[in-house]
Design an enzyme around this catalytic site. Structure first.
Site, PDB file in Angstrom:
ATOM      1  N   GLU A  45      -9.482   5.656   6.448  1.00 40.07           N
ATOM      2  CA  GLU A  45      -9.569   6.483   5.238  1.00 40.07           C
ATOM      3  C   GLU A  45     -10.953   6.370   4.603  1.00 40.07           C
ATOM      4  OE1 GLU A  45      -7.268   8.333   5.408  1.00 40.07           O
ATOM      5  OE2 GLU A  45      -5.494   7.267   6.103  1.00 40.07           O
ATOM      6  N   VAL A  59       0.864  -1.180   0.000  1.00 41.58           N
ATOM      7  CA  VAL A  59       0.000   0.000   0.000  1.00 41.58           C
ATOM      8  C   VAL A  59       0.904   1.234   0.000  1.00 41.58           C
ATOM      9  CG1 VAL A  59      -0.284  -0.047   2.539  1.00 41.58           C
ATOM     10  CG2 VAL A  59      -1.951   1.175   1.128  1.00 41.58           C
ATOM     11  N   PHE A  60       0.510   2.254  -0.778  1.00 42.33           N
ATOM     12  CA  PHE A  60       1.330   3.457  -0.945  1.00 42.33           C
ATOM     13  C   PHE A  60       0.772   4.593  -0.096  1.00 42.33           C
ATOM     14  CE2 PHE A  60       2.380   7.438  -3.211  1.00 42.33           C
ATOM     15  CZ  PHE A  60       3.759   7.300  -3.315  1.00 42.33           C
ATOM     16  N   GLY A  61       1.646   5.222   0.693  1.00 39.11           N
ATOM     17  CA  GLY A  61       1.265   6.387   1.489  1.00 39.11           C
ATOM     18  C   GLY A  61       1.849   7.651   0.880  1.00 39.11           C
ATOM     19  N   TYR A  62       0.976   8.642   0.641  1.00 40.59           N
ATOM     20  CA  TYR A  62       1.456   9.927   0.097  1.00 40.59           C
ATOM     21  C   TYR A  62       1.140  11.078   1.030  1.00 40.59           C
ATOM     22  CZ  TYR A  62      -3.474  10.128  -1.307  1.00 40.59           C
ATOM     23  OH  TYR A  62      -4.856  10.117  -1.297  1.00 40.59           O
ATOM     24  N   GLY A  63       0.390  10.800   2.099  1.00 41.99           N
ATOM     25  CA  GLY A  63      -0.004  11.850   3.046  1.00 41.99           C
ATOM     26  C   GLY A  63       0.265  11.381   4.458  1.00 41.99           C
ATOM     27  N   SER A  64      -0.808  11.307   5.239  1.00 45.55           N
ATOM     28  CA  SER A  64      -0.614  10.942   6.643  1.00 45.55           C
ATOM     29  C   SER A  64      -0.044   9.537   6.790  1.00 45.55           C
ATOM     30  CB  SER A  64      -1.931  11.069   7.415  1.00 45.55           C
ATOM     31  OG  SER A  64      -2.891  10.216   6.857  1.00 45.55           O
TER      32      SER A  64
HETATM   33  C1  BEZ Z   1      -1.999   8.486   2.326  1.00 51.42           C
HETATM   34  O1  BEZ Z   1      -1.574   7.741   1.469  1.00 51.42           O
HETATM   35  O2  BEZ Z   1      -1.271   8.989   3.136  1.00 51.42           O
HETATM   36  C2  BEZ Z   1      -3.433   8.731   2.346  1.00 51.42           C
HETATM   37  C3  BEZ Z   1      -4.271   7.664   2.396  1.00 51.42           C
HETATM   38  C4  BEZ Z   1      -5.620   7.899   2.407  1.00 51.42           C
HETATM   39  C5  BEZ Z   1      -6.096   9.163   2.377  1.00 51.42           C
HETATM   40  C6  BEZ Z   1      -5.227  10.240   2.295  1.00 51.42           C
HETATM   41  C7  BEZ Z   1      -3.878  10.023   2.288  1.00 51.42           C
END
Ligand code: BEZ
Length: 193
Positions: A99, A23-28
């Site tokens: 999420e 799973v890729f995280g781009y924010g929190s």
């Molecule tokens: C994230 O990848 O950090 C993220 C996941 C779900 C919602 C917003 C950001």
């Protein structure tokens, strides 16, 4: 699409027979990994960019006064650096709940720094979800964020922690850093008053 996307997400991918999923995280998810993971690696996904265009009713705002949090928008030729986690499929129950405010899981390729790649999942909120706020000038977005808070804390903390985490990844994100700079300006103005 409803506010709560948990039921939709459960129908989107089949994890039967899989020991692990990326799973890729781009924010929190970059700075708050509140779930068990088998390994994590910096990675990038192509043709997507971060935008503070999604409303937050449950973390950084409330249903009456939503905050602004990230989603990804498609920008051909761009790339987005973040953190990839390899997790047991059971972890998605937790992530789908965390999420649930408009995000759906999509499959895409993750590229690692050593040139290798894997397929994995990323949560994205599209413009047809009920919590969507959409584009606005970055100065307006910063003002909105400076005035929002929710059960997970002040909205500006999300931006400041994200900007710090991106610097640690050597990632430059013009949108995030512009909003961070406006937030510092607003805080300095408040201090003067
Ligand atoms: C994230 O990848 O950090 C993220 C996941 C779900 C919602 C917003 C950001």
């Amino acid at each position: 699409m409803p506010h709560d996307t948990q039921a939709l997400n459960r129908t989107r991918q089949c994890f039967a027979g899989l020991d692990s999923v990326w799973v890729f995280g781009y924010g929190s998810l970059i700075f708050k990994a509140d779930f068990p993971y088998i390994e994590r690696r910096p990675a990038r996904i192509d043709h997507w960019q971060r935008r503070f265009w999604q409303g937050s009713h449950d973390h950084r705002g409330t249903p009456e006064a939503p905050g602004r949090v990230l989603t990804l928008v498609e920008v051909p030729g761009s790339s987005c650096k973040g953190m990839a986690y390899r997790v047991h499929p059971d972890v998605f129950a937790h992530l789908d709940h965390r999420e649930k405010n408009g995000y759906l899981r999509f499959e895409t390729a993750f590229h690692f720094d050593d040139g290798s790649e894997v397929n994995g999942l990323v949560y994205i909120a599209n413009s047809d979800n009920a919590a969507w706020l959409g584009p606005a000038p970055e100065s307006d977005i910063a003002e909105h964020i400076a005035n929002s808070r929710g059960p997970s804390g002040p909205n500006d903390e999300y931006v400041l922690r994200l900007a710090q985490a991106l610097r640690e990844l050597d990632e430059t994100d013009a949108h995030v850093f512009a909003i961070e700079a406006y937030l510092h300006l607003l805080a300095a103005q408040t201090d003067e008053d």
